[in-house]
Motif scaffolding. Sequence first.
Motif, PDB file in Angstrom:
ATOM      1  N   LEU A   1     -14.506  -7.527  35.296  1.00 54.24           N
ATOM      2  CA  LEU A   1     -14.599  -6.151  35.778  1.00 54.24           C
ATOM      3  C   LEU A   1     -16.044  -5.665  35.744  1.00 54.24           C
ATOM      4  O   LEU A   1     -16.520  -5.015  36.676  1.00 54.24           O
ATOM      5  CB  LEU A   1     -13.713  -5.243  34.926  1.00 54.24           C
ATOM      6  CG  LEU A   1     -13.733  -3.747  35.260  1.00 54.24           C
ATOM      7  CD1 LEU A   1     -13.311  -3.504  36.705  1.00 54.24           C
ATOM      8  CD2 LEU A   1     -12.814  -2.987  34.307  1.00 54.24           C
ATOM      9  N   ALA A   2     -16.774  -5.999  34.650  1.00 60.76           N
ATOM     10  CA  ALA A   2     -18.175  -5.604  34.544  1.00 60.76           C
ATOM     11  C   ALA A   2     -18.991  -6.209  35.673  1.00 60.76           C
ATOM     12  O   ALA A   2     -19.858  -5.547  36.261  1.00 60.76           O
ATOM     13  CB  ALA A   2     -18.740  -6.026  33.186  1.00 60.76           C
ATOM     14  N   THR A   3     -18.725  -7.461  35.985  1.00 65.31           N
ATOM     15  CA  THR A   3     -19.456  -8.124  37.070  1.00 65.31           C
ATOM     16  C   THR A   3     -19.134  -7.472  38.402  1.00 65.31           C
ATOM     17  O   THR A   3     -20.023  -7.253  39.247  1.00 65.31           O
ATOM     18  CB  THR A   3     -19.075  -9.616  37.132  1.00 65.31           C
ATOM     19  OG1 THR A   3     -19.413 -10.225  35.874  1.00 65.31           O
ATOM     20  CG2 THR A   3     -19.811 -10.328  38.253  1.00 65.31           C
ATOM     21  N   GLN A   4     -17.876  -7.129  38.605  1.00 68.49           N
ATOM     22  CA  GLN A   4     -17.461  -6.469  39.848  1.00 68.49           C
ATOM     23  C   GLN A   4     -18.148  -5.120  40.007  1.00 68.49           C
ATOM     24  O   GLN A   4     -18.637  -4.773  41.093  1.00 68.49           O
ATOM     25  CB  GLN A   4     -15.941  -6.309  39.873  1.00 68.49           C
ATOM     26  CG  GLN A   4     -15.417  -5.605  41.118  1.00 68.49           C
ATOM     27  CD  GLN A   4     -13.893  -5.403  41.017  1.00 68.49           C
ATOM     28  OE1 GLN A   4     -13.233  -5.933  40.156  1.00 68.49           O
ATOM     29  NE2 GLN A   4     -13.374  -4.612  41.938  1.00 68.49           N
TER      30      GLN A   4
ATOM     31  N   GLU B   1     -15.113   7.908  34.707  1.00 69.79           N
ATOM     32  CA  GLU B   1     -13.696   8.259  34.809  1.00 69.79           C
ATOM     33  C   GLU B   1     -12.857   7.327  33.941  1.00 69.79           C
ATOM     34  O   GLU B   1     -11.810   7.722  33.423  1.00 69.79           O
ATOM     35  CB  GLU B   1     -13.244   8.149  36.266  1.00 69.79           C
ATOM     36  CG  GLU B   1     -13.909   9.161  37.195  1.00 69.79           C
ATOM     37  CD  GLU B   1     -13.526   8.944  38.639  1.00 69.79           C
ATOM     38  OE1 GLU B   1     -12.987   7.857  38.960  1.00 69.79           O
ATOM     39  OE2 GLU B   1     -13.766   9.850  39.455  1.00 69.79           O
ATOM     40  N   THR B   2     -13.324   6.078  33.800  1.00 70.01           N
ATOM     41  CA  THR B   2     -12.665   5.080  32.962  1.00 70.01           C
ATOM     42  C   THR B   2     -13.681   4.532  31.972  1.00 70.01           C
ATOM     43  O   THR B   2     -14.830   4.280  32.327  1.00 70.01           O
ATOM     44  CB  THR B   2     -12.108   3.925  33.808  1.00 70.01           C
ATOM     45  OG1 THR B   2     -11.102   4.433  34.687  1.00 70.01           O
ATOM     46  CG2 THR B   2     -11.501   2.831  32.935  1.00 70.01           C
ATOM     47  N   VAL B   3     -13.251   4.366  30.715  1.00 70.87           N
ATOM     48  CA  VAL B   3     -14.103   3.787  29.673  1.00 70.87           C
ATOM     49  C   VAL B   3     -13.549   2.397  29.338  1.00 70.87           C
ATOM     50  O   VAL B   3     -12.367   2.254  29.011  1.00 70.87           O
ATOM     51  CB  VAL B   3     -14.128   4.668  28.416  1.00 70.87           C
ATOM     52  CG1 VAL B   3     -14.892   3.984  27.279  1.00 70.87           C
ATOM     53  CG2 VAL B   3     -14.744   6.034  28.739  1.00 70.87           C
ATOM     54  N   VAL B   4     -14.405   1.391  29.423  1.00 72.92           N
ATOM     55  CA  VAL B   4     -14.042   0.015  29.078  1.00 72.92           C
ATOM     56  C   VAL B   4     -14.774  -0.328  27.784  1.00 72.92           C
ATOM     57  O   VAL B   4     -16.008  -0.238  27.720  1.00 72.92           O
ATOM     58  CB  VAL B   4     -14.449  -0.975  30.188  1.00 72.92           C
ATOM     59  CG1 VAL B   4     -13.991  -2.398  29.831  1.00 72.92           C
ATOM     60  CG2 VAL B   4     -13.870  -0.540  31.529  1.00 72.92           C
ATOM     61  N   THR B   5     -14.046  -0.705  26.731  1.00 68.26           N
ATOM     62  CA  THR B   5     -14.701  -0.831  25.427  1.00 68.26           C
ATOM     63  C   THR B   5     -13.957  -1.745  24.468  1.00 68.26           C
ATOM     64  O   THR B   5     -12.745  -1.916  24.561  1.00 68.26           O
ATOM     65  CB  THR B   5     -14.841   0.558  24.775  1.00 68.26           C
ATOM     66  OG1 THR B   5     -15.659   0.443  23.612  1.00 68.26           O
ATOM     67  CG2 THR B   5     -13.485   1.154  24.413  1.00 68.26           C
TER      68      THR B   5
ATOM     69  N   THR C   1      -8.002  -8.883  28.303  1.00 71.26           N
ATOM     70  CA  THR C   1      -8.767  -9.894  27.589  1.00 71.26           C
ATOM     71  C   THR C   1     -10.257  -9.677  27.849  1.00 71.26           C
ATOM     72  O   THR C   1     -10.653  -8.992  28.793  1.00 71.26           O
ATOM     73  CB  THR C   1      -8.382 -11.299  28.047  1.00 71.26           C
ATOM     74  OG1 THR C   1      -8.786 -11.469  29.416  1.00 71.26           O
ATOM     75  CG2 THR C   1      -6.872 -11.518  27.927  1.00 71.26           C
ATOM     76  N   SER C   2     -11.084 -10.305  27.020  1.00 69.25           N
ATOM     77  CA  SER C   2     -12.531 -10.185  27.218  1.00 69.25           C
ATOM     78  C   SER C   2     -12.960 -10.807  28.537  1.00 69.25           C
ATOM     79  O   SER C   2     -13.887 -10.311  29.199  1.00 69.25           O
ATOM     80  CB  SER C   2     -13.285 -10.812  26.048  1.00 69.25           C
ATOM     81  OG  SER C   2     -12.894 -12.155  25.847  1.00 69.25           O
ATOM     82  N   ASP C   3     -12.291 -11.877  28.957  1.00 68.42           N
ATOM     83  CA  ASP C   3     -12.620 -12.496  30.254  1.00 68.42           C
ATOM     84  C   ASP C   3     -12.343 -11.522  31.396  1.00 68.42           C
ATOM     85  O   ASP C   3     -13.137 -11.404  32.340  1.00 68.42           O
ATOM     86  CB  ASP C   3     -11.828 -13.785  30.452  1.00 68.42           C
ATOM     87  CG  ASP C   3     -12.335 -14.927  29.589  1.00 68.42           C
ATOM     88  OD1 ASP C   3     -13.484 -14.831  29.096  1.00 68.42           O
ATOM     89  OD2 ASP C   3     -11.592 -15.906  29.402  1.00 68.42           O
ATOM     90  N   GLU C   4     -11.201 -10.836  31.304  1.00 72.85           N
ATOM     91  CA  GLU C   4     -10.872  -9.858  32.343  1.00 72.85           C
ATOM     92  C   GLU C   4     -11.876  -8.706  32.351  1.00 72.85           C
ATOM     93  O   GLU C   4     -12.279  -8.219  33.409  1.00 72.85           O
ATOM     94  CB  GLU C   4      -9.450  -9.327  32.121  1.00 72.85           C
ATOM     95  CG  GLU C   4      -8.369 -10.358  32.396  1.00 72.85           C
ATOM     96  CD  GLU C   4      -6.996  -9.900  31.932  1.00 72.85           C
ATOM     97  OE1 GLU C   4      -5.993 -10.324  32.539  1.00 72.85           O
ATOM     98  OE2 GLU C   4      -6.923  -9.118  30.949  1.00 72.85           O
ATOM     99  N   ALA C   5     -12.298  -8.291  31.158  1.00 79.45           N
ATOM    100  CA  ALA C   5     -13.270  -7.203  31.081  1.00 79.45           C
ATOM    101  C   ALA C   5     -14.625  -7.629  31.634  1.00 79.45           C
ATOM    102  O   ALA C   5     -15.295  -6.859  32.332  1.00 79.45           O
ATOM    103  CB  ALA C   5     -13.413  -6.744  29.629  1.00 79.45           C
TER     104      ALA C   5
END
Length: 317
Positions: free
Chosen positions: A308-311, A252-256, A301-305
């Motif tokens: 999110l990936a870890t979550q 539903e959401t793309v993180v890239t 930011t990449s840290d925030e992303a």
Amino acid sequence: MQNVLHLQERTRAALRRLHAGVESLTLTDFPDHGNIGDSAIAVGEAAFFAEEGISVRKIYSQPVLPRTVFSSEPVVAIHGGGNLGGLYPGSSRQRNELASRLTSESLLLQEPQSVHFTSDQERRAFSSALGRRNNIRVAVRDEESYRVLESEIETLVLSPDAAHMIGPVRAPAAVQATVFVARLDDETSGLSSPTTTDWPADPVDLAALRWGANRSEQLPLLAPLFRRDPHVWMRRAERRLQRGIGFLARGETVVTDRLHAMIIALHMGRRVIAIDNKIGKLSKYAATWLEDFDDDLTFVTSDEARALATQVQRTVG
């Protein structure tokens, strides 16, 4: 999808300026590789050429370009993308060679590119080849790239990426909340982690054909075996694009941190969380063209992303 159609029309108008008076052309630096974003560009270029009645006489990938192109082609176009400036030396060498060796009567077209010079030497090489050529038109994809080249190129066009010519993309329903697409090359934002992945790899047959074509750079006698009619090249691009659409459609959401994962996902109507790549390509592009997508596009930011990936991984686990 009205915002997608509006951006498609802006792309069409800009590409018409770039190709004014062109009835046929030869397309070079075709993306015969696994970067699905480049295939999206190629499909968009083909859609524009078909709409405008521009005949694509021949298509060549970088390794199989014949020397005869330098003396026999009235209009030569170079595939668009993000390789102007030295990040990808093979593309830079071939672009500079075309600009230097094509006859003065041949029109050289550079399809929309992002510009990032990796060194003063690369900038000088560009100036010596493309900057000195009279019969040339160049399109760039963002306002900063335009400022970089406006003193170098007389006919310079600010244009959205050709992939927008694909228009709205119909895709399967999402089966999960989030999909991550993270660069693994020198342009990475740092998002890559054990919980993320890049574009899906080529299927075996396309990988084998690509390997053979690449070998022809060392063994030129092989090159004719890998030169194909334009429709054959474009079928490869279509296949790669459809694999990318299927991959992105799962979420539903793309993180890239990939520009074309962002573009394709927006054309699918998906929400996008974007992370700038190493050279700021995504934010520069979004600032120039994507104001209509504010409700669907968020930069982090990449840290925030990574957080999110870890979550997401913990949720799945």
